[in-house]
Design an enzyme around this catalytic site. Structure first.
Site, mmCIF file in Angstrom:
data_model
loop_
_atom_site.group_PDB
_atom_site.id
_atom_site.type_symbol
_atom_site.label_atom_id
_atom_site.label_comp_id
_atom_site.label_asym_id
_atom_site.label_seq_id
_atom_site.Cartn_x
_atom_site.Cartn_y
_atom_site.Cartn_z
ATOM 1 N N CYS A 107 0.374 -1.592 -0.035
ATOM 2 C CA CYS A 107 -0.241 -0.118 0.284
ATOM 3 C C CYS A 107 0.919 1.269 0.091
ATOM 4 O O CYS A 107 2.173 1.277 -0.897
ATOM 5 C CB CYS A 107 -1.366 -0.087 1.084
ATOM 6 S SG CYS A 107 -1.681 0.898 1.114
ATOM 7 N N HIS B 12 -7.947 -4.335 -3.121
ATOM 8 C CA HIS B 12 -6.882 -3.634 -2.398
ATOM 9 C C HIS B 12 -6.275 -4.338 -1.144
ATOM 10 O O HIS B 12 -7.338 -4.778 -0.285
ATOM 11 C CB HIS B 12 -7.209 -1.996 -2.389
ATOM 12 C CG HIS B 12 -6.237 -1.506 -1.574
ATOM 13 N ND1 HIS B 12 -4.888 -1.013 -2.713
ATOM 14 C CD2 HIS B 12 -5.513 -0.799 -0.643
ATOM 15 C CE1 HIS B 12 -4.374 -0.165 -1.788
ATOM 16 N NE2 HIS B 12 -4.030 -0.669 -0.543
ATOM 17 N N ASP C 152 -9.592 -3.138 -7.316
ATOM 18 C CA ASP C 152 -8.778 -2.248 -6.666
ATOM 19 C C ASP C 152 -9.341 -0.915 -6.916
ATOM 20 O O ASP C 152 -8.973 -0.722 -8.055
ATOM 21 C CB ASP C 152 -7.133 -2.233 -6.380
ATOM 22 C CG ASP C 152 -6.659 -1.585 -4.781
ATOM 23 O OD1 ASP C 152 -7.418 -0.529 -4.697
ATOM 24 O OD2 ASP C 152 -5.591 -1.251 -5.004
#
Length: 222
Positions: free
Chosen positions: A117, A191, A164
């Protein structure tokens, strides 16, 4: 074996880091970069997992300059707090902290970096600017598509989820076009698919991405 250590960056700032060591002689060093939730139990498990694969792992606490000791939960409150903290972090100083982690891992041999991330974006930035790295892997780094004016100095591998909502596939296509030599893998996942503490965790995608990551690290780090 694991422990909390101190890292001192080039500007003199001191932060904590989680260090996990393998049994026996390390294959090499590895820096693990956190999500926006801090060096929390999940990131420590990730570090321990890579240590079990033979790497000396350093996971720097990248929020420490703003707020020490951050460990956030995977809920709306934690996400809001993490986004706010991320917004207060100077990326240039964060990369100084990353460089300090690379130096701390370097006595184990070549050093790779893996980020998730926010950490995935920082792993790409480090591949472009931090000395001492042999390879970099980024998982669903949302800022990579905005950073393509900078090219990596070391081999890079990237992972993205096809579902995502934070990173459109058009961004992934732009990355692939700008970095034709970089292996870019996509998965039928959302995600955060690697994080077993999140509702978006996808075990098959996480396992396949880890298999590819370990093969990549074995090739370039040891």
């Amino acid at each position: 074996m694991s422990q909390t250590i101190k890292l001192t960056a080039a500007d003199g700032a001191t932060i904590d880091a989680y260090r996990a060591d393998p049994t026996g002689t390390p294959k090499g060093g590895l820096v693990v970069l956190q999500e926006i939730f801090g060096v929390n139990p999940h990131i420590r498990r990730v570090a321990d997992g890579f240590a079990a694969e033979g790497y000396r792992v350093i996971a720097p606490a990248l929020f420490d300059r703003v707020k020490p000791g951050v460990e956030l939960d995977y809920n709306q409150e934690g996400m809001g707090a993490g986004i706010a903290l991320m917004g207060q972090v100077d990326q240039g100083k964060a990369l100084l902290d990353v460089a300090a982690a690379v130096a701390a891992a370097s006595d184990a041999g070549k050093v790779g970096i893996v980020g998730y991330c926010w950490g995935g974006s920082l792993a790409y930035a480090a591949a472009c600017s931090v000395d001492g790295l042999a390879a970099a892997v980024g998982y669903y780094g949302g800022n990579i598509a905005k950073s393509l004016d900078r090219k990596p100095k070391v081999p890079v591998m990237l992972h993205f989820g096809e579902r995502d909502a934070h990173i459109p596939m058009s961004d992934v296509a732009a990355i692939e076009a700008a970095l034709p030599d970089v292996p870019v893998y996509t998965y039928d996942a959302d995600h955060g698919f690697n994080c077993d503490a999140r509702g978006s965790y996808d075990k098959p995608s996480a396992a396949q991405a880890l298999e590819r990551t370990l093969a990549f690290l074995a090739r370039y780090v040891g």
